[in-house]
Design a protein around this motif. Sequence first.
Motif, PDB file in Angstrom:
ATOM      1  N   GLY A   1       0.788  -1.225   0.000  1.00 14.28           N
ATOM      2  CA  GLY A   1       0.000   0.000   0.000  1.00 14.28           C
ATOM      3  C   GLY A   1       0.817   1.269   0.000  1.00 14.28           C
ATOM      4  N   ASP A   2       2.138   1.136  -0.172  1.00 13.31           N
ATOM      5  CA  ASP A   2       2.987   2.331  -0.181  1.00 13.31           C
ATOM      6  C   ASP A   2       3.240   2.875  -1.589  1.00 13.31           C
ATOM      7  OD1 ASP A   2       4.710   0.399  -1.157  1.00 13.31           O
ATOM      8  OD2 ASP A   2       6.300   0.770   0.288  1.00 13.31           O
ATOM      9  N   GLY A   3       2.669   2.221  -2.623  1.00 18.25           N
ATOM     10  CA  GLY A   3       2.838   2.702  -3.998  1.00 18.25           C
ATOM     11  C   GLY A   3       4.108   2.230  -4.665  1.00 18.25           C
ATOM     12  N   PHE A   4       4.839   1.337  -4.030  1.00 19.14           N
ATOM     13  CA  PHE A   4       6.069   0.781  -4.600  1.00 19.14           C
ATOM     14  C   PHE A   4       5.853  -0.716  -4.784  1.00 19.14           C
ATOM     15  CE2 PHE A   4      10.181  -1.280  -4.334  1.00 19.14           C
ATOM     16  CZ  PHE A   4      10.963  -0.496  -5.147  1.00 19.14           C
ATOM     17  N   LYS A   5       5.714  -1.171  -6.056  1.00 18.05           N
ATOM     18  CA  LYS A   5       5.499  -2.584  -6.325  1.00 18.05           C
ATOM     19  C   LYS A   5       6.808  -3.332  -6.164  1.00 18.05           C
ATOM     20  CE  LYS A   5       4.544  -6.127  -9.614  1.00 18.05           C
ATOM     21  NZ  LYS A   5       5.753  -6.798  -9.127  1.00 18.05           N
TER      22      LYS A   5
ATOM     23  N   MET B   1       2.147   3.338 -13.788  1.00 21.66           N
ATOM     24  CA  MET B   1       1.893   4.728 -14.137  1.00 21.66           C
ATOM     25  C   MET B   1       3.155   5.386 -14.682  1.00 21.66           C
ATOM     26  SD  MET B   1       0.499   7.582 -11.519  1.00 21.66           S
ATOM     27  CE  MET B   1      -0.146   9.125 -12.069  1.00 21.66           C
ATOM     28  N   ALA B   2       3.054   6.069 -15.814  1.00 22.29           N
ATOM     29  CA  ALA B   2       4.191   6.784 -16.407  1.00 22.29           C
ATOM     30  C   ALA B   2       4.729   7.799 -15.408  1.00 22.29           C
ATOM     31  CB  ALA B   2       3.764   7.490 -17.688  1.00 22.29           C
ATOM     32  N   GLY B   3       6.040   7.809 -15.233  1.00 20.86           N
ATOM     33  CA  GLY B   3       6.675   8.744 -14.314  1.00 20.86           C
ATOM     34  C   GLY B   3       6.735   8.226 -12.880  1.00 20.86           C
ATOM     35  N   ARG B   4       5.941   7.230 -12.557  1.00 18.04           N
ATOM     36  CA  ARG B   4       5.962   6.622 -11.223  1.00 18.04           C
ATOM     37  C   ARG B   4       6.118   5.126 -11.431  1.00 18.04           C
ATOM     38  NH1 ARG B   4       2.142   8.749  -6.978  1.00 18.04           N
ATOM     39  NH2 ARG B   4       3.488   7.406  -5.750  1.00 18.04           N
ATOM     40  N   THR B   5       7.290   4.708 -11.803  1.00 13.74           N
ATOM     41  CA  THR B   5       7.601   3.365 -12.268  1.00 13.74           C
ATOM     42  C   THR B   5       7.002   2.241 -11.450  1.00 13.74           C
ATOM     43  OG1 THR B   5       9.681   4.274 -13.025  1.00 13.74           O
ATOM     44  CG2 THR B   5       9.505   1.898 -12.994  1.00 13.74           C
ATOM     45  N   PHE B   6       6.871   2.394 -10.161  1.00 11.78           N
ATOM     46  CA  PHE B   6       6.489   1.268  -9.329  1.00 11.78           C
ATOM     47  C   PHE B   6       5.049   1.318  -8.812  1.00 11.78           C
ATOM     48  CE2 PHE B   6      11.106   1.707  -9.000  1.00 11.78           C
ATOM     49  CZ  PHE B   6      11.459   0.489  -9.550  1.00 11.78           C
ATOM     50  N   LEU B   7       4.269   2.340  -9.187  1.00  7.52           N
ATOM     51  CA  LEU B   7       2.879   2.452  -8.754  1.00  7.52           C
ATOM     52  C   LEU B   7       1.983   1.706  -9.733  1.00  7.52           C
ATOM     53  CD1 LEU B   7       0.726   3.748  -6.875  1.00  7.52           C
ATOM     54  CD2 LEU B   7       0.660   5.649  -8.491  1.00  7.52           C
TER      55      LEU B   7
ATOM     56  N   CYS C   1       0.888  -6.380  -7.229  1.00  8.79           N
ATOM     57  CA  CYS C   1       0.534  -4.997  -7.538  1.00  8.79           C
ATOM     58  C   CYS C   1       0.666  -4.173  -6.266  1.00  8.79           C
ATOM     59  CB  CYS C   1      -0.907  -4.910  -8.065  1.00  8.79           C
ATOM     60  SG  CYS C   1      -2.130  -5.624  -6.923  1.00  8.79           S
ATOM     61  N   ASP C   2       0.708  -2.851  -6.409  1.00 11.54           N
ATOM     62  CA  ASP C   2       0.669  -1.948  -5.262  1.00 11.54           C
ATOM     63  C   ASP C   2       0.132  -0.614  -5.765  1.00 11.54           C
ATOM     64  OD1 ASP C   2       1.109  -0.196  -3.085  1.00 11.54           O
ATOM     65  OD2 ASP C   2       2.737  -1.471  -2.364  1.00 11.54           O
ATOM     66  N   ASP C   3      -1.123  -0.328  -5.429  1.00  6.19           N
ATOM     67  CA  ASP C   3      -1.790   0.873  -5.940  1.00  6.19           C
ATOM     68  C   ASP C   3      -1.874   1.993  -4.911  1.00  6.19           C
ATOM     69  OD1 ASP C   3      -3.639  -0.293  -4.277  1.00  6.19           O
ATOM     70  OD2 ASP C   3      -5.265  -0.298  -5.734  1.00  6.19           O
ATOM     71  N   GLU C   4      -1.021   1.944  -3.925  1.00  2.00           N
ATOM     72  CA  GLU C   4      -0.884   3.007  -2.920  1.00  2.00           C
ATOM     73  C   GLU C   4      -2.080   3.093  -1.968  1.00  2.00           C
ATOM     74  OE1 GLU C   4       1.666   7.070  -3.356  1.00  2.00           O
ATOM     75  OE2 GLU C   4      -0.070   6.924  -4.642  1.00  2.00           O
ATOM     76  N   ASN C   5      -2.809   1.977  -1.809  1.00  2.00           N
ATOM     77  CA  ASN C   5      -3.882   1.933  -0.817  1.00  2.00           C
ATOM     78  C   ASN C   5      -4.121   0.490  -0.391  1.00  2.00           C
ATOM     79  OD1 ASN C   5      -6.223   0.625  -2.228  1.00  2.00           O
ATOM     80  ND2 ASN C   5      -6.006   2.373  -3.600  1.00  2.00           N
ATOM     81  N   LEU C   6      -4.943   0.314   0.614  1.00  2.00           N
ATOM     82  CA  LEU C   6      -5.267  -1.017   1.132  1.00  2.00           C
ATOM     83  C   LEU C   6      -6.758  -1.306   0.965  1.00  2.00           C
ATOM     84  CD1 LEU C   6      -3.112  -0.889   4.396  1.00  2.00           C
ATOM     85  CD2 LEU C   6      -2.525  -1.950   2.212  1.00  2.00           C
ATOM     86  N   VAL C   7      -7.299  -0.916  -0.202  1.00  2.34           N
ATOM     87  CA  VAL C   7      -8.717  -1.048  -0.488  1.00  2.34           C
ATOM     88  C   VAL C   7      -8.949  -2.228  -1.417  1.00  2.34           C
ATOM     89  CG1 VAL C   7     -10.722   0.109  -1.514  1.00  2.34           C
ATOM     90  CG2 VAL C   7      -9.056   1.436  -0.204  1.00  2.34           C
TER      91      VAL C   7
END
Length: 122
Positions: free
Chosen positions: A61-65, A97-103, A71-77
């Motif tokens: 959930g930190d946005g870093f896969k 996401m472009a520019g955020r390589t690991f999100l 996957c990691d979409d920056e939430n725990l939903v």
Amino acid sequence: RVGEEECDDCNDVVGDGCSPDGKVEPFWQCEYQGWLGTRLECSGAEVDVSYTADRCTVICGDGFKHFTEECDDENLVNGDGCSENCTLEKGWVCKYMAGRTFLSICAGLCGDGILRGTERCD
């Protein structure tokens, strides 16, 4: 743990959450497990003094896969393609996401007959 160690996982492996010098590695969290109850060869510490270990896990959930996450979409939903424990949910596809390589950016799987997320038609 000995001295100023933040963690001790009884090995010198880099990339498992606890560095050889006892620091928690980025994108990981380590939890003290207490007395293990069986003798282990714990590098850097005398068994008589320190007979404990930390369990280190990736922060979901930190946005870093991380390589251990699907996957990691920056939430725990749940229900948005990437679950609360960073696994891909059925009927979804996740990309980066472009520019955020690991999100992870997740969308409903097109063509399966079910509307999910922001799909307008299927």
